[in-house]
Design a protein around this motif. Sequence first.
Motif, mmCIF file in Angstrom:
data_model
loop_
_atom_site.group_PDB
_atom_site.id
_atom_site.type_symbol
_atom_site.label_atom_id
_atom_site.label_comp_id
_atom_site.label_asym_id
_atom_site.label_seq_id
_atom_site.Cartn_x
_atom_site.Cartn_y
_atom_site.Cartn_z
ATOM 1 N N ALA A 55 -26.691 -48.271 76.840
ATOM 2 C CA ALA A 55 -27.763 -47.364 77.273
ATOM 3 C C ALA A 55 -29.117 -47.784 76.716
ATOM 4 O O ALA A 55 -29.243 -48.131 75.537
ATOM 5 N N ARG A 56 -30.117 -47.709 77.593
ATOM 6 C CA ARG A 56 -31.498 -48.004 77.196
ATOM 7 C C ARG A 56 -32.434 -46.843 77.512
ATOM 8 O O ARG A 56 -33.486 -46.719 76.898
ATOM 9 N N ARG A 57 -32.070 -45.990 78.493
ATOM 10 C CA ARG A 57 -32.973 -44.909 78.911
ATOM 11 C C ARG A 57 -32.349 -43.518 78.777
ATOM 12 O O ARG A 57 -32.978 -42.618 78.238
ATOM 13 N N SER A 58 -31.132 -43.333 79.327
ATOM 14 C CA SER A 58 -30.605 -41.965 79.392
ATOM 15 C C SER A 58 -29.085 -41.934 79.444
ATOM 16 O O SER A 58 -28.447 -42.871 79.937
ATOM 17 N N VAL A 83 -32.957 -43.447 73.488
ATOM 18 C CA VAL A 83 -32.253 -43.002 74.694
ATOM 19 C C VAL A 83 -32.261 -41.475 74.736
ATOM 20 O O VAL A 83 -31.945 -40.820 73.738
ATOM 21 N N VAL A 132 -24.880 -43.492 82.477
ATOM 22 C CA VAL A 132 -25.722 -44.296 81.590
ATOM 23 C C VAL A 132 -26.807 -44.944 82.441
ATOM 24 O O VAL A 132 -26.505 -45.674 83.399
ATOM 25 N N ASP A 133 -28.056 -44.624 82.123
ATOM 26 C CA ASP A 133 -29.233 -45.238 82.748
ATOM 27 C C ASP A 133 -29.237 -45.136 84.278
ATOM 28 O O ASP A 133 -29.830 -45.976 84.947
ATOM 29 N N ARG A 135 -27.085 -45.902 86.235
ATOM 30 C CA ARG A 135 -26.387 -47.057 86.814
ATOM 31 C C ARG A 135 -24.873 -46.930 86.742
ATOM 32 O O ARG A 135 -24.183 -47.208 87.699
#
Length: 186
Positions: A55-58, A83, A132-133, A135
């Motif tokens: 995860a990098r954003r959410s 995140v 996750v992100d 995606r």
Amino acid sequence: MRALKFFLLAGAFLLAIEAPKPFLQPQTPVSAPVRVAFGPAPGFDTLDPELIGQARRSIDMAAYVLSDQRVIEALSAAASRGVKIRLYFDAEQFRRIGGMNDNVLALTNQPNVKARIKAEQNDLMHLKAYTVDGRWLRTGSTNFSWSGETRQDNDIIIIDSPQAAEQFARAFEKLWTRRDNRDAAP
């Protein structure tokens, strides 16, 4: 003869109108890479921490149970990286474990983490899923618990699809915005 044709056509028409609708009617058919794992098995318990580590954003997580220390640590590390995390809990399970244990309490008190509990009702919030992100979608029967990931017969399904993640995101948003939810933070 004409009358017979009329009645046959009328009967077929009525059957078509009253025919049961297909059970699954996805809004958008999804064709995507899917990883399916069955446990207990070697490495089964590392799937969630590894995916959360991407995860990098959410992360939006609906957790019937959240007690596995490795999953909690992975979520905490993600929050520390910036995140944004939203956790949605089942009220009965939350109450059964005496509210938040110290590890979950520390997680929910971190910046970037928000947590809510479904209102006390007879209906369970039984999901064990997260995105996750926007995606990846992780779903399956496995609780985020030590026994769920190491001792019980369970599955984890990870779908690499923004479309599948979006479908879950819409469902999660409905759960998250229920008026009778309560915040999990003390």
